[in-house]
Write a protein that holds these residues in place. Structure first.
Motif, PDB file in Angstrom:
ATOM      1  N   MET A   1     -16.966  -4.172   7.060  1.00 21.79           N
ATOM      2  CA  MET A   1     -14.839  -4.591   7.481  1.00 21.79           C
ATOM      3  C   MET A   1     -14.718  -2.574   6.831  1.00 21.79           C
ATOM      4  O   MET A   1     -15.030  -2.686   5.727  1.00 21.79           O
ATOM      5  CB  MET A   1     -14.866  -5.332   7.291  1.00 21.79           C
ATOM      6  CG  MET A   1     -12.719  -5.214   7.284  1.00 21.79           C
ATOM      7  SD  MET A   1     -12.104  -6.142   6.660  1.00 21.79           S
ATOM      8  CE  MET A   1     -12.827  -7.969   7.707  1.00 21.79           C
ATOM      9  N   GLU A   2     -13.507  -2.208   7.191  1.00 24.99           N
ATOM     10  CA  GLU A   2     -13.592  -0.547   7.466  1.00 24.99           C
ATOM     11  C   GLU A   2     -12.348  -1.357   6.110  1.00 24.99           C
ATOM     12  O   GLU A   2     -11.177  -1.734   6.661  1.00 24.99           O
ATOM     13  CB  GLU A   2     -12.189   0.286   8.382  1.00 24.99           C
ATOM     14  CG  GLU A   2     -11.800   0.954   7.566  1.00 24.99           C
ATOM     15  CD  GLU A   2     -11.113   1.210   9.207  1.00 24.99           C
ATOM     16  OE1 GLU A   2      -9.936   2.685   9.022  1.00 24.99           O
ATOM     17  OE2 GLU A   2     -11.063   0.999  10.240  1.00 24.99           O
ATOM     18  N   GLN A   3     -12.306  -0.249   4.471  1.00 29.97           N
ATOM     19  CA  GLN A   3     -11.424  -0.639   4.204  1.00 29.97           C
ATOM     20  C   GLN A   3     -10.186   0.348   3.982  1.00 29.97           C
ATOM     21  O   GLN A   3     -10.490   1.012   4.669  1.00 29.97           O
ATOM     22  CB  GLN A   3     -12.071  -0.393   2.252  1.00 29.97           C
ATOM     23  CG  GLN A   3     -13.341  -1.582   2.172  1.00 29.97           C
ATOM     24  CD  GLN A   3     -13.311  -0.756   0.368  1.00 29.97           C
ATOM     25  OE1 GLN A   3     -12.776   0.392   0.055  1.00 29.97           O
ATOM     26  NE2 GLN A   3     -13.880  -1.872   0.146  1.00 29.97           N
ATOM     27  N   ILE A   4      -8.754  -0.326   3.454  1.00 33.77           N
ATOM     28  CA  ILE A   4      -7.867   0.584   3.990  1.00 33.77           C
ATOM     29  C   ILE A   4      -7.251   1.052   2.872  1.00 33.77           C
ATOM     30  O   ILE A   4      -7.388   0.391   1.208  1.00 33.77           O
ATOM     31  CB  ILE A   4      -6.893  -0.473   5.226  1.00 33.77           C
ATOM     32  CG1 ILE A   4      -6.097  -1.435   4.052  1.00 33.77           C
ATOM     33  CG2 ILE A   4      -6.596  -0.495   6.334  1.00 33.77           C
ATOM     34  CD1 ILE A   4      -4.141  -2.370   4.774  1.00 33.77           C
ATOM     35  N   GLU A   5      -6.623   1.641   2.951  1.00 29.36           N
ATOM     36  CA  GLU A   5      -5.337   2.393   1.222  1.00 29.36           C
ATOM     37  C   GLU A   5      -4.061   1.750   0.986  1.00 29.36           C
ATOM     38  O   GLU A   5      -3.968   0.800   1.995  1.00 29.36           O
ATOM     39  CB  GLU A   5      -4.822   3.769   1.912  1.00 29.36           C
ATOM     40  CG  GLU A   5      -6.282   4.448   1.740  1.00 29.36           C
ATOM     41  CD  GLU A   5      -7.288   4.519   0.564  1.00 29.36           C
ATOM     42  OE1 GLU A   5      -6.779   4.928  -0.714  1.00 29.36           O
ATOM     43  OE2 GLU A   5      -8.572   4.994   0.195  1.00 29.36           O
ATOM     44  N   TRP A   6      -3.630   1.323  -0.147  1.00 30.96           N
ATOM     45  CA  TRP A   6      -2.620   0.319   0.113  1.00 30.96           C
ATOM     46  C   TRP A   6      -1.311   1.044   0.594  1.00 30.96           C
ATOM     47  O   TRP A   6      -0.400   0.333   1.616  1.00 30.96           O
ATOM     48  CB  TRP A   6      -2.412   1.256  -1.655  1.00 30.96           C
ATOM     49  CG  TRP A   6      -0.630  -0.149  -2.142  1.00 30.96           C
ATOM     50  CD1 TRP A   6       0.643   0.541  -2.024  1.00 30.96           C
ATOM     51  CD2 TRP A   6      -0.684  -1.490  -1.944  1.00 30.96           C
ATOM     52  NE1 TRP A   6       1.487  -0.731  -1.983  1.00 30.96           N
ATOM     53  CE2 TRP A   6       0.865  -1.405  -1.951  1.00 30.96           C
ATOM     54  CE3 TRP A   6      -1.266  -2.079  -1.963  1.00 30.96           C
ATOM     55  CZ2 TRP A   6       0.994  -3.283  -2.238  1.00 30.96           C
ATOM     56  CZ3 TRP A   6      -1.273  -3.799  -2.316  1.00 30.96           C
ATOM     57  CH2 TRP A   6       0.193  -3.981  -2.516  1.00 30.96           C
ATOM     58  N   SER A   7      -1.288   2.317   1.078  1.00 27.54           N
ATOM     59  CA  SER A   7       0.108   2.747   1.839  1.00 27.54           C
ATOM     60  C   SER A   7      -0.722   2.483   3.563  1.00 27.54           C
ATOM     61  O   SER A   7       0.694   2.075   3.802  1.00 27.54           O
ATOM     62  CB  SER A   7      -0.279   4.670   1.983  1.00 27.54           C
ATOM     63  OG  SER A   7      -1.345   5.296   2.457  1.00 27.54           O
ATOM     64  N   ASP A   8      -1.736   1.978   3.921  1.00 25.87           N
ATOM     65  CA  ASP A   8      -1.644   0.626   5.525  1.00 25.87           C
ATOM     66  C   ASP A   8      -0.662   0.522   4.692  1.00 25.87           C
ATOM     67  O   ASP A   8      -0.262  -0.339   6.232  1.00 25.87           O
ATOM     68  CB  ASP A   8      -2.511   1.140   5.955  1.00 25.87           C
ATOM     69  CG  ASP A   8      -4.302   2.659   5.554  1.00 25.87           C
ATOM     70  OD1 ASP A   8      -3.049   3.364   6.029  1.00 25.87           O
ATOM     71  OD2 ASP A   8      -4.591   2.139   4.839  1.00 25.87           O
ATOM     72  N   PHE A   9      -1.795  -1.060   4.035  1.00 22.81           N
ATOM     73  CA  PHE A   9      -0.805  -1.986   3.760  1.00 22.81           C
ATOM     74  C   PHE A   9       1.222  -2.289   3.721  1.00 22.81           C
ATOM     75  O   PHE A   9       1.603  -2.369   4.645  1.00 22.81           O
ATOM     76  CB  PHE A   9      -1.229  -2.913   2.744  1.00 22.81           C
ATOM     77  CG  PHE A   9      -0.814  -4.012   2.383  1.00 22.81           C
ATOM     78  CD1 PHE A   9      -0.987  -5.631   2.952  1.00 22.81           C
ATOM     79  CD2 PHE A   9       0.060  -4.255   1.559  1.00 22.81           C
ATOM     80  CE1 PHE A   9      -0.062  -6.641   2.546  1.00 22.81           C
ATOM     81  CE2 PHE A   9       0.894  -5.559   1.249  1.00 22.81           C
ATOM     82  CZ  PHE A   9       0.824  -6.534   1.971  1.00 22.81           C
ATOM     83  N   GLU A  10       1.043  -0.936   3.114  1.00 24.21           N
ATOM     84  CA  GLU A  10       3.208  -0.869   3.086  1.00 24.21           C
ATOM     85  C   GLU A  10       3.744  -0.694   3.903  1.00 24.21           C
ATOM     86  O   GLU A  10       4.886  -0.870   4.686  1.00 24.21           O
ATOM     87  CB  GLU A  10       3.245   0.174   2.411  1.00 24.21           C
ATOM     88  CG  GLU A  10       3.137   0.112   0.225  1.00 24.21           C
ATOM     89  CD  GLU A  10       3.640   0.726  -0.260  1.00 24.21           C
ATOM     90  OE1 GLU A  10       3.817   1.378  -1.087  1.00 24.21           O
ATOM     91  OE2 GLU A  10       3.223   1.772  -0.477  1.00 24.21           O
ATOM     92  N   LYS A  11       2.683  -0.131   5.158  1.00 26.28           N
ATOM     93  CA  LYS A  11       3.209   0.059   6.488  1.00 26.28           C
ATOM     94  C   LYS A  11       3.852  -1.367   7.598  1.00 26.28           C
ATOM     95  O   LYS A  11       4.944  -0.851   8.025  1.00 26.28           O
ATOM     96  CB  LYS A  11       2.346   0.856   7.577  1.00 26.28           C
ATOM     97  CG  LYS A  11       2.174   1.775   7.083  1.00 26.28           C
ATOM     98  CD  LYS A  11       1.026   2.722   8.397  1.00 26.28           C
ATOM     99  CE  LYS A  11       0.212   4.586   7.407  1.00 26.28           C
ATOM    100  NZ  LYS A  11      -0.586   4.792   8.255  1.00 26.28           N
ATOM    101  N   VAL A  12       3.064  -2.416   6.794  1.00 24.43           N
ATOM    102  CA  VAL A  12       3.154  -4.063   7.738  1.00 24.43           C
ATOM    103  C   VAL A  12       4.768  -4.498   6.744  1.00 24.43           C
ATOM    104  O   VAL A  12       3.948  -4.093   5.712  1.00 24.43           O
ATOM    105  CB  VAL A  12       2.030  -4.584   7.260  1.00 24.43           C
ATOM    106  CG1 VAL A  12       2.371  -5.485   8.191  1.00 24.43           C
ATOM    107  CG2 VAL A  12       0.887  -3.738   8.209  1.00 24.43           C
ATOM    108  N   GLN A  13       5.762  -4.479   7.614  1.00 25.81           N
ATOM    109  CA  GLN A  13       6.579  -5.386   6.964  1.00 25.81           C
ATOM    110  C   GLN A  13       5.751  -7.113   7.387  1.00 25.81           C
ATOM    111  O   GLN A  13       6.349  -7.844   8.837  1.00 25.81           O
ATOM    112  CB  GLN A  13       7.393  -5.051   8.079  1.00 25.81           C
ATOM    113  CG  GLN A  13       8.087  -3.732   7.574  1.00 25.81           C
ATOM    114  CD  GLN A  13       8.849  -3.843   6.629  1.00 25.81           C
ATOM    115  OE1 GLN A  13       9.670  -4.678   6.067  1.00 25.81           O
ATOM    116  NE2 GLN A  13       8.595  -2.426   5.460  1.00 25.81           N
TER     117      GLN A  13
END
Length: 111
Positions: A1-13
Motif C-alpha cells: 500500500m502506498e504511504q501518503i504524507e500528512w498534507s494528503d490527509f489534510e486535504k480530506v475534510q
C-alpha cells in the motif's frame, strides 16, 4: 500500500454530522437509503446515498451522529445526487456506520 504524507490527509475534510432524514431509495441499483445529514453551520444539510439497509432501519438512523467526507465531488446515483460520503466499514454485503465515540458538535472535523 502506498504511504501518503500528512498534507494528503489534510486535504480530506472529514466531519461529524447528524442524520436528520432517511428515505427509501428504490431506484438505487443496490439497496440504499437517501439521507440528509446536518453538518453544522458552515456546511449545512447535505444529501448522501448510503447502503445501510441490511443493518439499519430508517427510523434508527434519524438522530444518529455519523462521520462524513464532505469534499468529494458530488456523485450521481440514479436520479439522486449524493453530496457527501457517509463513512462505514464494509463487512461482506453489509456496512457498519463509522460514528463518533461520543457526541460532538455537528461540523467538527476529524483530526
Amino acid at each position: 500500500m502506498e504511504q501518503i504524507e500528512w498534507s494528503d490527509f489534510e486535504k480530506v475534510q472529514i466531519l461529524a454530522g447528524t442524520i436528520v432524514e432517511a428515505e427509501s431509495f428504490p431506484e438505487a441499483r443496490k439497496p440504499a437509503y437517501k439521507l440528509k445529514v446536518d453538518l453544522g453551520p458552515v456546511w449545512g444539510i447535505k444529501k448522501s446515498s448510503a447502503q445501510l439497509t441490511k443493518l439499519y432501519s430508517r427510523e434508527e438512523l434519524v438522530g444518529k451522529q455519523v462521520i462524513c467526507v464532505v469534499n468529494f465531488k458530488p456523485r450521481q446515483i440514479g436520479p439522486f445526487i449524493s453530496e457527501v460520503l457517509t463513512s462505514g466499514f464494509i463487512l461482506g454485503d453489509e456496512v457498519v456506520l463509522a460514528v463518533p465515540e461520543r457526541a460532538v458538535p455537528n461540523g467538527t472535523r476529524l483530526a
